[in-house]
Design a protein around this motif. Sequence first.
Motif, PDB file in Angstrom:
ATOM      1  N   LEU A 190      39.719  98.914  15.526  1.00  0.00           N
ATOM      2  CA  LEU A 190      38.582  98.037  15.277  1.00  0.00           C
ATOM      3  C   LEU A 190      38.957  96.967  14.253  1.00  0.00           C
ATOM      4  O   LEU A 190      38.606  95.788  14.411  1.00  0.00           O
ATOM      5  CB  LEU A 190      37.391  98.858  14.788  1.00  0.00           C
ATOM      6  CG  LEU A 190      36.060  98.111  14.629  1.00  0.00           C
ATOM      7  CD1 LEU A 190      35.581  97.571  15.967  1.00  0.00           C
ATOM      8  CD2 LEU A 190      35.005  99.037  14.026  1.00  0.00           C
ATOM      9  N   MET A 191      39.682  97.358  13.219  1.00  0.00           N
ATOM     10  CA  MET A 191      40.130  96.391  12.226  1.00  0.00           C
ATOM     11  C   MET A 191      41.139  95.422  12.823  1.00  0.00           C
ATOM     12  O   MET A 191      41.121  94.214  12.514  1.00  0.00           O
ATOM     13  CB  MET A 191      40.747  97.130  11.032  1.00  0.00           C
ATOM     14  CG  MET A 191      41.144  96.211   9.881  1.00  0.00           C
ATOM     15  SD  MET A 191      39.763  95.217   9.270  1.00  0.00           S
ATOM     16  CE  MET A 191      38.657  96.525   8.701  1.00  0.00           C
ATOM     17  N   ASP A 192      42.026  95.905  13.705  1.00  0.00           N
ATOM     18  CA  ASP A 192      42.971  95.014  14.377  1.00  0.00           C
ATOM     19  C   ASP A 192      42.236  93.955  15.182  1.00  0.00           C
ATOM     20  O   ASP A 192      42.601  92.769  15.162  1.00  0.00           O
ATOM     21  CB  ASP A 192      43.888  95.819  15.306  1.00  0.00           C
ATOM     22  CG  ASP A 192      44.864  96.696  14.542  1.00  0.00           C
ATOM     23  OD1 ASP A 192      45.082  96.422  13.346  1.00  0.00           O
ATOM     24  OD2 ASP A 192      45.390  97.643  15.143  1.00  0.00           O
ATOM     25  N   SER A 193      41.197  94.355  15.898  1.00  0.00           N
ATOM     26  CA  SER A 193      40.433  93.407  16.705  1.00  0.00           C
ATOM     27  C   SER A 193      39.739  92.365  15.838  1.00  0.00           C
ATOM     28  O   SER A 193      39.684  91.178  16.195  1.00  0.00           O
ATOM     29  CB  SER A 193      39.389  94.149  17.556  1.00  0.00           C
ATOM     30  OG  SER A 193      40.006  94.840  18.618  1.00  0.00           O
ATOM     31  N   ILE A 194      39.201  92.795  14.698  1.00  0.00           N
ATOM     32  CA  ILE A 194      38.524  91.852  13.802  1.00  0.00           C
ATOM     33  C   ILE A 194      39.508  90.812  13.274  1.00  0.00           C
ATOM     34  O   ILE A 194      39.230  89.600  13.277  1.00  0.00           O
ATOM     35  CB  ILE A 194      37.854  92.609  12.642  1.00  0.00           C
ATOM     36  CG1 ILE A 194      36.716  93.485  13.166  1.00  0.00           C
ATOM     37  CG2 ILE A 194      37.335  91.636  11.592  1.00  0.00           C
ATOM     38  CD1 ILE A 194      36.082  94.361  12.110  1.00  0.00           C
ATOM     39  N   ILE A 195      40.667  91.267  12.828  1.00  0.00           N
ATOM     40  CA  ILE A 195      41.670  90.346  12.289  1.00  0.00           C
ATOM     41  C   ILE A 195      42.119  89.348  13.349  1.00  0.00           C
ATOM     42  O   ILE A 195      42.184  88.129  13.106  1.00  0.00           O
ATOM     43  CB  ILE A 195      42.875  91.137  11.741  1.00  0.00           C
ATOM     44  CG1 ILE A 195      42.452  91.972  10.531  1.00  0.00           C
ATOM     45  CG2 ILE A 195      44.014  90.194  11.367  1.00  0.00           C
ATOM     46  CD1 ILE A 195      43.532  92.913  10.034  1.00  0.00           C
ATOM     47  N   ILE A 196      42.416  89.840  14.540  1.00  0.00           N
ATOM     48  CA  ILE A 196      42.912  88.973  15.607  1.00  0.00           C
ATOM     49  C   ILE A 196      41.836  87.986  16.059  1.00  0.00           C
ATOM     50  O   ILE A 196      42.105  86.791  16.232  1.00  0.00           O
ATOM     51  CB  ILE A 196      43.403  89.828  16.793  1.00  0.00           C
ATOM     52  CG1 ILE A 196      44.671  90.577  16.398  1.00  0.00           C
ATOM     53  CG2 ILE A 196      43.648  88.960  18.027  1.00  0.00           C
ATOM     54  CD1 ILE A 196      45.107  91.615  17.415  1.00  0.00           C
ATOM     55  N   ALA A 197      40.608  88.457  16.244  1.00  0.00           N
ATOM     56  CA  ALA A 197      39.538  87.584  16.718  1.00  0.00           C
ATOM     57  C   ALA A 197      39.210  86.495  15.705  1.00  0.00           C
ATOM     58  O   ALA A 197      39.044  85.314  16.069  1.00  0.00           O
ATOM     59  CB  ALA A 197      38.289  88.405  17.048  1.00  0.00           C
TER      60      ALA A 197
END
Length: 291
Positions: free
Chosen positions: A86-93
């Motif tokens: 979930l944190m990976d998705s936030i950073i990438i988005a």
Amino acid sequence: MVLTPAQRLLRAIAAWAVVLLFAFPIYYWITVSLKLGRDIFAIPPKIFNFEASAKSYEEVFGISLGFEQGIAVLPGGGDFYMAPSLMDSIIIAVCSTALAVVIATLAAYALSRMRFRGQHHFVFWILSTRMMPPVAVAIPMFFIYKDFGLLNTYSGVVLVHALMNMPLAVLLLKSFFDDIPKEIDEAALIDGASRFLVFRKLVLPMAMGGIAATAVLCFIFSWTEFLFALTLTQTGLKTVPVVSSTFVTSTGTAWGNMAALGTAAMLPAFVFILLVQKNLVRGLTLGSVKQ
């Protein structure tokens, strides 16, 4: 046209019916994340009368959400621990949205205010890149990223997501800049302002609504993108759409855990939209009224 009280009542009822129709799938998905396994597959479905449990959230995020014990942090682990994803998705988005919007804003302003030979064909070429299916470039991108050492990196996924959203962002922002009168630029240039000063001080503040609307779309497209994230990340780094596929196992689908992750995945998008809500409404209505 003045509506009668009966007509206003019918309109209100119809509006609430539409809202409930679209909100019910979200409500049902949230309830699945709070149900026990036996209640998820109950026939007839238990819409309201079910025993609430935070077990799925505990397994997915590694925290205890006991309704009586309060909140306690537990060590992450287990087959369904997905908090890092979930944190990976936030950073990438967030990063890909920022990169795409910054570059697209400059490009769109140039296309809106400057004229050059073949401009119409250039704009059409930008549009055509958005029409290309991602699967056509996924494998070539994999080998390029492998040669440059960008596999399983934030920068690699951010870059490809920004490139994916660039055509849409440029065309949307160009339409917003086209709705801002060019006379504003001309008057400021005559008074001695530079082109960049005109863009930064005059045009950019007037286009903030359009920029916000474009950023929301770029964020959502990056947040839900699956193919590039799957192809370019193999170990460690994983986004929410990719890890969601791991809930389907040989023994069945972990619907409760999947619903818990999906419910949590909706929150960042809602928060982002709420943060730009004021500018978003203004951007969606920009150009709707002409003088």
